[in-house]
Motif scaffolding. Structure first.
Motif, PDB file in Angstrom:
ATOM      1  N   TYR B  32      -3.945   1.891  74.497  1.00  0.00           N
ATOM      2  CA  TYR B  32      -3.937   1.575  73.064  1.00  0.00           C
ATOM      3  C   TYR B  32      -4.077   0.062  72.871  1.00  0.00           C
ATOM      4  O   TYR B  32      -4.893  -0.406  72.075  1.00  0.00           O
ATOM      5  CB  TYR B  32      -2.641   2.077  72.442  1.00  0.00           C
ATOM      6  N   ASP B  33      -3.284  -0.686  73.617  1.00  0.00           N
ATOM      7  CA  ASP B  33      -3.329  -2.149  73.516  1.00  0.00           C
ATOM      8  C   ASP B  33      -4.682  -2.702  73.951  1.00  0.00           C
ATOM      9  O   ASP B  33      -5.176  -3.664  73.381  1.00  0.00           O
ATOM     10  CB  ASP B  33      -2.221  -2.775  74.373  1.00  0.00           C
ATOM     11  N   ALA B  34      -5.271  -2.065  74.974  1.00  0.00           N
ATOM     12  CA  ALA B  34      -6.555  -2.542  75.501  1.00  0.00           C
ATOM     13  C   ALA B  34      -7.731  -2.033  74.661  1.00  0.00           C
ATOM     14  O   ALA B  34      -8.876  -2.383  74.927  1.00  0.00           O
ATOM     15  CB  ALA B  34      -6.713  -2.097  76.949  1.00  0.00           C
ATOM     16  N   GLU B  35      -7.432  -1.196  73.651  1.00  0.00           N
ATOM     17  CA  GLU B  35      -8.485  -0.590  72.821  1.00  0.00           C
ATOM     18  C   GLU B  35      -9.480   0.185  73.681  1.00  0.00           C
ATOM     19  O   GLU B  35     -10.676   0.182  73.403  1.00  0.00           O
ATOM     20  CB  GLU B  35      -9.242  -1.667  72.034  1.00  0.00           C
ATOM     21  N   ASP B  36      -8.973   0.807  74.704  1.00  0.00           N
ATOM     22  CA  ASP B  36      -9.822   1.554  75.633  1.00  0.00           C
ATOM     23  C   ASP B  36      -9.806   3.027  75.227  1.00  0.00           C
ATOM     24  O   ASP B  36      -8.900   3.779  75.585  1.00  0.00           O
ATOM     25  CB  ASP B  36      -9.275   1.373  77.068  1.00  0.00           C
ATOM     26  N   GLU B  37     -10.858   3.425  74.487  1.00  0.00           N
ATOM     27  CA  GLU B  37     -10.909   4.772  73.912  1.00  0.00           C
ATOM     28  C   GLU B  37     -10.832   5.863  74.989  1.00  0.00           C
ATOM     29  O   GLU B  37     -10.072   6.820  74.866  1.00  0.00           O
ATOM     30  CB  GLU B  37     -12.194   4.933  73.084  1.00  0.00           C
ATOM     31  N   ALA B  38     -11.630   5.688  76.045  1.00  0.00           N
ATOM     32  CA  ALA B  38     -11.690   6.718  77.091  1.00  0.00           C
ATOM     33  C   ALA B  38     -10.336   6.869  77.785  1.00  0.00           C
ATOM     34  O   ALA B  38      -9.847   7.977  77.983  1.00  0.00           O
ATOM     35  CB  ALA B  38     -12.774   6.359  78.105  1.00  0.00           C
ATOM     36  N   ALA B  39      -9.717   5.738  78.125  1.00  0.00           N
ATOM     37  CA  ALA B  39      -8.423   5.773  78.808  1.00  0.00           C
ATOM     38  C   ALA B  39      -7.345   6.332  77.876  1.00  0.00           C
ATOM     39  O   ALA B  39      -6.475   7.102  78.291  1.00  0.00           O
ATOM     40  CB  ALA B  39      -8.031   4.371  79.274  1.00  0.00           C
ATOM     41  N   PHE B  40      -7.436   5.972  76.597  1.00  0.00           N
ATOM     42  CA  PHE B  40      -6.474   6.460  75.620  1.00  0.00           C
ATOM     43  C   PHE B  40      -6.572   7.978  75.497  1.00  0.00           C
ATOM     44  O   PHE B  40      -5.570   8.695  75.552  1.00  0.00           O
ATOM     45  CB  PHE B  40      -6.736   5.800  74.253  1.00  0.00           C
ATOM     46  N   HIS B  41      -7.819   8.446  75.380  1.00  0.00           N
ATOM     47  CA  HIS B  41      -8.045   9.887  75.243  1.00  0.00           C
ATOM     48  C   HIS B  41      -7.482  10.633  76.458  1.00  0.00           C
ATOM     49  O   HIS B  41      -6.781  11.631  76.316  1.00  0.00           O
ATOM     50  CB  HIS B  41      -9.532  10.158  75.085  1.00  0.00           C
ATOM     51  N   ALA B  42      -7.795  10.112  77.639  1.00  0.00           N
ATOM     52  CA  ALA B  42      -7.334  10.762  78.874  1.00  0.00           C
ATOM     53  C   ALA B  42      -5.805  10.777  78.932  1.00  0.00           C
ATOM     54  O   ALA B  42      -5.197  11.785  79.315  1.00  0.00           O
ATOM     55  CB  ALA B  42      -7.904  10.030  80.085  1.00  0.00           C
ATOM     56  N   ALA B  43      -5.179   9.669  78.523  1.00  0.00           N
ATOM     57  CA  ALA B  43      -3.720   9.564  78.620  1.00  0.00           C
ATOM     58  C   ALA B  43      -3.000  10.471  77.614  1.00  0.00           C
ATOM     59  O   ALA B  43      -2.030  11.139  77.967  1.00  0.00           O
ATOM     60  CB  ALA B  43      -3.297   8.108  78.441  1.00  0.00           C
ATOM     61  N   VAL B  44      -3.474  10.512  76.356  1.00  0.00           N
ATOM     62  CA  VAL B  44      -2.798  11.386  75.378  1.00  0.00           C
ATOM     63  C   VAL B  44      -2.968  12.859  75.759  1.00  0.00           C
ATOM     64  O   VAL B  44      -2.057  13.675  75.576  1.00  0.00           O
ATOM     65  CB  VAL B  44      -3.250  11.177  73.902  1.00  0.00           C
ATOM     66  N   GLU B  45      -4.142  13.154  76.325  1.00  0.00           N
ATOM     67  CA  GLU B  45      -4.397  14.527  76.751  1.00  0.00           C
ATOM     68  C   GLU B  45      -3.439  14.905  77.894  1.00  0.00           C
ATOM     69  O   GLU B  45      -2.847  15.986  77.894  1.00  0.00           O
ATOM     70  CB  GLU B  45      -5.850  14.642  77.218  1.00  0.00           C
ATOM     71  N   GLU B  46      -3.278  13.981  78.826  1.00  0.00           N
ATOM     72  CA  GLU B  46      -2.408  14.226  79.974  1.00  0.00           C
ATOM     73  C   GLU B  46      -0.953  14.377  79.528  1.00  0.00           C
ATOM     74  O   GLU B  46      -0.221  15.249  80.002  1.00  0.00           O
ATOM     75  CB  GLU B  46      -2.545  13.062  80.964  1.00  0.00           C
ATOM     76  N   LEU B  47      -0.564  13.515  78.583  1.00  0.00           N
ATOM     77  CA  LEU B  47       0.815  13.554  78.087  1.00  0.00           C
ATOM     78  C   LEU B  47       1.127  14.898  77.429  1.00  0.00           C
ATOM     79  O   LEU B  47       2.153  15.536  77.721  1.00  0.00           O
ATOM     80  CB  LEU B  47       1.020  12.400  77.095  1.00  0.00           C
ATOM     81  N   ALA B  48       0.208  15.334  76.561  1.00  0.00           N
ATOM     82  CA  ALA B  48       0.413  16.608  75.872  1.00  0.00           C
ATOM     83  C   ALA B  48       0.423  17.767  76.869  1.00  0.00           C
ATOM     84  O   ALA B  48       1.244  18.690  76.770  1.00  0.00           O
ATOM     85  CB  ALA B  48      -0.669  16.816  74.817  1.00  0.00           C
ATOM     86  N   ALA B  49      -0.475  17.699  77.849  1.00  0.00           N
ATOM     87  CA  ALA B  49      -0.567  18.770  78.842  1.00  0.00           C
ATOM     88  C   ALA B  49       0.715  18.852  79.669  1.00  0.00           C
ATOM     89  O   ALA B  49       1.234  19.945  79.944  1.00  0.00           O
ATOM     90  CB  ALA B  49      -1.769  18.534  79.754  1.00  0.00           C
ATOM     91  N   LEU B  50       1.246  17.690  80.033  1.00  0.00           N
ATOM     92  CA  LEU B  50       2.481  17.638  80.831  1.00  0.00           C
ATOM     93  C   LEU B  50       3.651  18.283  80.069  1.00  0.00           C
ATOM     94  O   LEU B  50       4.395  19.096  80.612  1.00  0.00           O
ATOM     95  CB  LEU B  50       2.791  16.172  81.160  1.00  0.00           C
ATOM     96  N   ILE B  51       3.784  17.908  78.802  1.00  0.00           N
ATOM     97  CA  ILE B  51       4.886  18.447  77.995  1.00  0.00           C
ATOM     98  C   ILE B  51       4.747  19.955  77.809  1.00  0.00           C
ATOM     99  O   ILE B  51       5.712  20.707  77.911  1.00  0.00           O
ATOM    100  CB  ILE B  51       4.943  17.725  76.623  1.00  0.00           C
ATOM    101  N   GLN B  52       3.492  20.394  77.585  1.00  0.00           N
ATOM    102  CA  GLN B  52       3.273  21.825  77.380  1.00  0.00           C
ATOM    103  C   GLN B  52       3.504  22.616  78.658  1.00  0.00           C
ATOM    104  O   GLN B  52       3.993  23.741  78.624  1.00  0.00           O
ATOM    105  CB  GLN B  52       1.853  22.075  76.865  1.00  0.00           C
ATOM    106  N   ARG B  53       3.156  21.983  79.802  1.00  0.00           N
ATOM    107  CA  ARG B  53       3.282  22.683  81.085  1.00  0.00           C
ATOM    108  C   ARG B  53       4.745  22.742  81.538  1.00  0.00           C
ATOM    109  O   ARG B  53       5.238  23.776  81.964  1.00  0.00           O
ATOM    110  CB  ARG B  53       2.428  21.968  82.139  1.00  0.00           C
ATOM    111  N   ASP B  54       5.440  21.621  81.414  1.00  0.00           N
ATOM    112  CA  ASP B  54       6.793  21.538  81.964  1.00  0.00           C
ATOM    113  C   ASP B  54       7.895  21.822  80.950  1.00  0.00           C
ATOM    114  O   ASP B  54       9.054  22.005  81.334  1.00  0.00           O
ATOM    115  CB  ASP B  54       7.016  20.147  82.575  1.00  0.00           C
TER     116      ASP B  54
END
Lengths: 250, 92
Positions: B32-54
């Motif tokens: 978010y701070d780096a304004e890196d859209e691709a990295a942001f997208h990957a990270a929010v997706e991973e975060l949501a997936a982790l919470i849903q999985r665990d």
């Protein structure tokens, strides 16, 4: 510290704003329930809005697809008439429209995604609201005022957060449809000004040139036929013209 | 603890997985701070997936406020900006 804390703060703030605590905590329950019903209406309107915008994009796609077919036909006719320049113009327009079509497709998919999300949010909220409705009556009936206060506090906090969440989904869908509407308006304008070859008008510059070609070649053919019929040795009197003009020439 | 994924729902998460979620969250913040859209997208997706999985989804009849809220898996940088901007505080 990550972004989670900031999101948490924002959503909590939204949730507490959505909640107007009444003097009697039991009234807070009813008030919250009313708010939930309002939110459900809002989500349903959101779903309808997204569906309308999607429909508009689909109508535009159909129009543009017709243009593509037409331009394709024009290019063929132009080649048949030996007019490669005209065929090129038609094909260039066709390519431009095909690009627009691709972008419309992507937008339609995005809207479909928003619609699916809102429908899911509506179903979830409906279940939540129904559960809340039955619990609020239980809380009202079974608990003393002091106990009820705690229970109500929890329930209302939970449901307010739910509504803040759904509210954000609706807002997001609204933002998306507004952007799409602006774009759709721009495409309508292009169609209206003929820049994308309005097929409802039925005629465009390529059409007119092709028509002229057909007309002049038709006239040539007819002229040749007339000459054959009348023969090359016809006297000048046989020509079409006023008698006066013919006499003066003699 | 209870975590809400925006647009998805609430999940109960134990301490171990909470720590894992925090680690991913730091990457969300960095992108978010780096304004890196691709990295942001990957990270929010991973975060949501982790919470849903665990995590365990909260039943519909349970009404509780969450301890933490995370963005939905398809949140864009622009949407995050909008949400976190001062105007984002005005309820819609």
């Amino acid at each position: 510290m990550g972004l989670m804390q900031r999101f948490t703060t924002i959503v909590k703030a939204k949730a507490s704003k959505a909640l107007d605590k009444a003097e009697d905590p039991r009234e807070t329950l009813d008030y919250s329930y009313e708010k939930q019903l309002e939110m459900l209406q809002k989500v349903r309107r959101g779903v309808a809005d997204v569906a309308t915008s999607k429909k508009r994009l689909e109508l535009q796609s159909t129009k543009l697809e017709q243009s593509v077919t037409k331009l394709d036909g024009q290019a063929r006719t132009a080649i048949g008439q030996g007019r490669e320049d005209l065929a090129r113009v038609a094909l260039e327009r066709k390519k431009g429209i095909q690009l627009q079509l691709q972008s419309l497709d992507q937008q339609r998919e995005q809207l479909q995604g928003e619609q699916d999300k809102l429908v899911a949010a509506e179903q979830k909220l409906t279940a939540k609201v129904e559960a809340f409705r039955s619990q609020k009556e239980t809380i009202k009936a079974q608990y003393t005022a002091a106990e009820a206060q705690v229970k109500i506090g929890e329930a209302v906090t939970g449901v307010s957060e739910e509504m803040a969440d759904v509210g954000l989904a609706v807002e997001r869908a609204q933002n998306k449809t507004e952007t799409m509407r602006a774009r759709a308006g721009a495409i309508d304008e292009l169609i209206d000004t003929g820049a994308l070859t309005d097929i409802t008008d039925g005629r465009d510059s390529i059409d007119r040139e092709l028509e002229q070609l057909t007309v002049s070649s038709g006239v040539d053919d007819e002229l040749a036929a007339l000459k054959r019929e009348l023969g090359p040795g016809s006297p000048p009197q046989g020509e079409i013209g006023t008698g006066e003009a013919a006499k003066e020439k003699e | 603890m209870i975590v809400r994924i925006l647009g998805v729902g609430q999940f109960r998460l134990d301490e171990v997985h909470h720590a894992a979620a925090n680690a991913v969250d730091e990457r969300v913040q960095a992108a978010y701070d780096a304004e890196d859209e691709a990295a942001f997208h990957a990270a929010v997706e991973e975060l949501a997936a982790l919470i849903q999985r665990d995590g365990t989804p909260l039943p519909v009849e349970e009404f509780v406020g969450s301890d933490a809220v995370v963005p939905g898996p398809d949140t864009t940088l622009e949407e995050a900006h909008q949400l976190l901007s001062p105007e984002g505080l005005i309820p819609g």
